[in-house]
Structures are given as structure tokens and as C-alpha cells.
Scaffold this motif. Sequence first.
Motif, short mmCIF file in Angstrom:
data_model
loop_
_atom_site.label_atom_id
_atom_site.label_comp_id
_atom_site.label_asym_id
_atom_site.label_seq_id
_atom_site.Cartn_x
_atom_site.Cartn_y
_atom_site.Cartn_z
N VAL A 95 59.97 -76.14 -13.38
CA VAL A 95 59.37 -77.12 -14.21
C VAL A 95 58.81 -76.40 -15.24
O VAL A 95 58.69 -76.70 -16.41
CB VAL A 95 58.43 -77.94 -13.32
CG1 VAL A 95 57.24 -77.16 -12.71
CG2 VAL A 95 57.90 -79.12 -14.12
N HIS A 96 58.05 -75.06 -14.92
CA HIS A 96 57.48 -74.40 -16.12
C HIS A 96 58.37 -73.79 -17.23
O HIS A 96 57.94 -73.83 -18.33
CB HIS A 96 56.70 -73.02 -15.64
CG HIS A 96 55.65 -73.59 -14.46
ND1 HIS A 96 55.82 -73.03 -12.91
CD2 HIS A 96 54.37 -74.46 -14.58
CE1 HIS A 96 54.84 -73.75 -12.66
NE2 HIS A 96 54.28 -74.40 -13.21
N GLU A 229 55.71 -86.65 -26.67
CA GLU A 229 55.32 -86.27 -25.28
C GLU A 229 56.19 -85.47 -24.71
O GLU A 229 57.42 -85.51 -25.25
CB GLU A 229 55.66 -87.86 -24.50
CG GLU A 229 54.46 -88.95 -25.02
CD GLU A 229 53.22 -88.68 -24.55
OE1 GLU A 229 52.84 -87.59 -23.51
OE2 GLU A 229 52.06 -89.03 -25.09
N LEU A 230 55.87 -84.57 -23.87
CA LEU A 230 56.51 -83.69 -23.12
C LEU A 230 56.73 -84.28 -21.68
O LEU A 230 55.72 -84.28 -20.97
CB LEU A 230 55.69 -82.52 -23.04
CG LEU A 230 55.55 -81.76 -24.12
CD1 LEU A 230 54.79 -80.47 -24.16
CD2 LEU A 230 56.99 -81.49 -25.21
N ARG A 231 57.95 -84.70 -21.32
CA ARG A 231 58.17 -84.98 -19.98
C ARG A 231 57.95 -83.94 -18.80
O ARG A 231 57.60 -84.22 -17.98
CB ARG A 231 59.62 -85.36 -19.71
CG ARG A 231 60.10 -86.57 -20.78
CD ARG A 231 61.59 -86.90 -20.69
NE ARG A 231 62.12 -87.16 -19.27
CZ ARG A 231 63.28 -87.35 -18.88
NH1 ARG A 231 64.30 -87.26 -19.66
NH2 ARG A 231 63.52 -87.82 -17.68
N GLN A 234 54.38 -84.26 -17.71
CA GLN A 234 54.33 -85.35 -16.58
C GLN A 234 54.71 -84.81 -15.42
O GLN A 234 54.04 -85.16 -14.23
CB GLN A 234 55.04 -86.49 -17.06
CG GLN A 234 54.36 -87.11 -18.40
CD GLN A 234 55.55 -88.27 -19.02
OE1 GLN A 234 56.46 -88.51 -18.25
NE2 GLN A 234 55.19 -88.80 -20.08
N VAL A 235 56.04 -84.01 -15.12
CA VAL A 235 56.32 -83.59 -13.96
C VAL A 235 55.14 -82.58 -13.33
O VAL A 235 54.86 -82.61 -12.18
CB VAL A 235 57.65 -83.01 -14.11
CG1 VAL A 235 58.12 -82.15 -12.66
CG2 VAL A 235 58.68 -83.90 -14.47
N MET A 236 54.45 -81.56 -14.25
CA MET A 236 53.68 -80.70 -13.71
C MET A 236 52.49 -81.35 -13.03
O MET A 236 51.92 -80.98 -12.38
CB MET A 236 53.42 -79.92 -14.74
CG MET A 236 54.60 -78.59 -14.92
SD MET A 236 54.05 -77.10 -16.16
CE MET A 236 54.28 -77.96 -17.83
N LEU A 239 53.17 -82.88 -9.75
CA LEU A 239 53.28 -81.83 -8.85
C LEU A 239 51.63 -81.47 -8.37
O LEU A 239 51.30 -81.19 -7.27
CB LEU A 239 53.79 -80.65 -9.33
CG LEU A 239 55.47 -80.91 -9.19
CD1 LEU A 239 56.15 -79.65 -10.15
CD2 LEU A 239 56.11 -81.15 -7.93
N ARG A 240 50.96 -81.20 -9.44
CA ARG A 240 49.30 -80.83 -8.98
C ARG A 240 48.86 -81.74 -8.18
O ARG A 240 47.96 -81.53 -7.25
CB ARG A 240 48.55 -80.42 -10.49
CG ARG A 240 48.92 -79.17 -11.10
CD ARG A 240 47.94 -78.87 -12.00
NE ARG A 240 48.00 -79.94 -13.26
CZ ARG A 240 48.50 -79.66 -14.31
NH1 ARG A 240 49.41 -78.97 -14.45
NH2 ARG A 240 48.45 -80.64 -15.19
N LYS A 241 48.97 -83.29 -8.57
CA LYS A 241 48.38 -84.49 -7.77
C LYS A 241 49.07 -84.27 -6.24
O LYS A 241 48.17 -84.88 -5.43
CB LYS A 241 48.76 -85.60 -8.60
CG LYS A 241 47.50 -85.95 -9.79
CD LYS A 241 48.04 -86.96 -10.33
CE LYS A 241 47.21 -87.46 -11.58
NZ LYS A 241 47.36 -88.65 -12.18
N GLY A 242 50.23 -83.89 -6.05
CA GLY A 242 50.90 -83.96 -5.08
C GLY A 242 50.38 -82.68 -3.85
O GLY A 242 50.70 -82.74 -2.90
N LYS A 243 49.62 -81.83 -4.46
CA LYS A 243 49.13 -80.63 -3.52
C LYS A 243 48.05 -81.13 -2.73
O LYS A 243 46.99 -81.75 -3.28
CB LYS A 243 48.96 -79.44 -4.60
CG LYS A 243 50.27 -78.73 -5.00
CD LYS A 243 49.97 -77.64 -5.91
CE LYS A 243 51.16 -76.87 -6.50
NZ LYS A 243 50.92 -75.62 -7.15
#
Length: 243
Positions: A95-96, A229-231, A234-236, A239-243
Motif C-alpha cells: 500500500v505504501h 484525492e489519493l485512494r 484512504q486504504v492506509m 489499515l491504521r484504524k484496523g490495528k
Amino acid sequence: MSDARRIQLQPAYVLHHRPYRDTSRILELFTRDHGRVSVFARGARGGGKSNSSLLSILQPFNRLLVSWSGRGEAGQLTGAEFDGAMTPLPPDRLVHGFYLNELLLKLFARHDSHPDVFALYARTLDDLKRQDAIRPLRLFEKRLLEAIGYGLALDRDAHDGAQLDPDASYFYRMEQGPVRAEGVAESTMVYSGATLLSLGREELADAEVCADARRLLRAALDRCLDGRELRSRQVMLALRKGK
């Protein structure tokens, strides 16, 4: 590229690809000497051993040597091979990598050569393969801004030219630079002098400095992106919220 020409064995990375007709793909390449280039890769989809081999090569984050020919906005891919040993990007860094690709796609026009940014991108991918993603991403953002003429002022007060005080707080105004904050709270754009100086020296070992650097660099990049916007962001975030 109004005249037909042939480019041979140009160092390049695939930034993005999408299907074209039944068996082909349109590739967005980032090349060392020609900047962003669009090419048609005929036969790069579907079955067959040769097609499968080409598909495995024409993937993001592989350093390639590509050849193409043609005129106008898009050329015809005539060859592609790995440029040296291929080390894949770890799955948790993909993702990065796509974030880097999306920045290049949105900030650079086609055929605008930036060999310095090509070298920066290549180094950053190598760093992402070997270490935690935070420092390579922040350094890429900082150096990318410098390369496109929007580098941040990180050592002196924009109001009086004085050296930044590590113990003071500063408003960061994108059109000017840091200005000492006196009592009024503009929390979204206030940073410690220590953070700004550390970012200027590219010293990003401290977690608080990294967090503030991310906030400042994002604001600077948003100015350059002009609302696009950068999609991958949103993915990153998800992912941070899911940790």
C-alpha cells in the motif's frame, strides 16, 4: 513525441496498468529519461506461456528495462526485462508503494523528465524492502516537494529571518514558512521548532517528530494536489484504524 521514434532499454517502473481490448494492457510507466510514458502492451493478458511471463514482468515495483516505439501520446511496447535482480516489495508495504505511485501519477505530466525523482523513487522502494515504512515515506515526501519546487522552509522564521527556537511553537504558512506563534491556537498548523528543525535535518527517529512531519508534509502535498484525492491514503487510514 510527434515523430515516430524507438526507445531502447530505458530504466522504468510500472506505476499503473489497465486492460485494453481483449488481450492487451495500457501501462503508465515512470522512466528515467522520459518521465511518465503511456504504452500499449499487446498480448499482455490472457493465456499462454509467453503472455504469463510478460505479465509477471510488467508489475508495479519491478525495476525494468523497457523498449517502445511510436508517435503521439502513447507508444507500442516492444520489449521488457528485469533490470538486475528482482526483490519483491513485502506484502505489508504494498500500500505504501502504491501511495508513491499515485503521487507520481497525479503530480507529473507525461513526458516531463525528472531523473532525480526517478532515482529518489528507486531508493525509496529499496528502503521499503529493508526497513519500517515511516521514515522512507516521510523522506520521499520531503524530497519530492523539493524536486518539484515546493520545498519546505524548515530552519528560519519567515517573519524576521531568525533561527528557529527548538522550544518555541510556530504556525506554518504554506506561502511563507514558519512564523512564531504568540498565544493564538491554530492547532492544525502549529509545530514545535524542534520538529521543524529535525525534519529539516531529516532526523526522524522520534515518533512525535514523525507524526508532526506527516501532518505538515500532507498539508504541503495537498496544496500541490489541488483537491485531488489519493485512494491509497484512504486504504492506509483504514489499515491504521484496523490495528
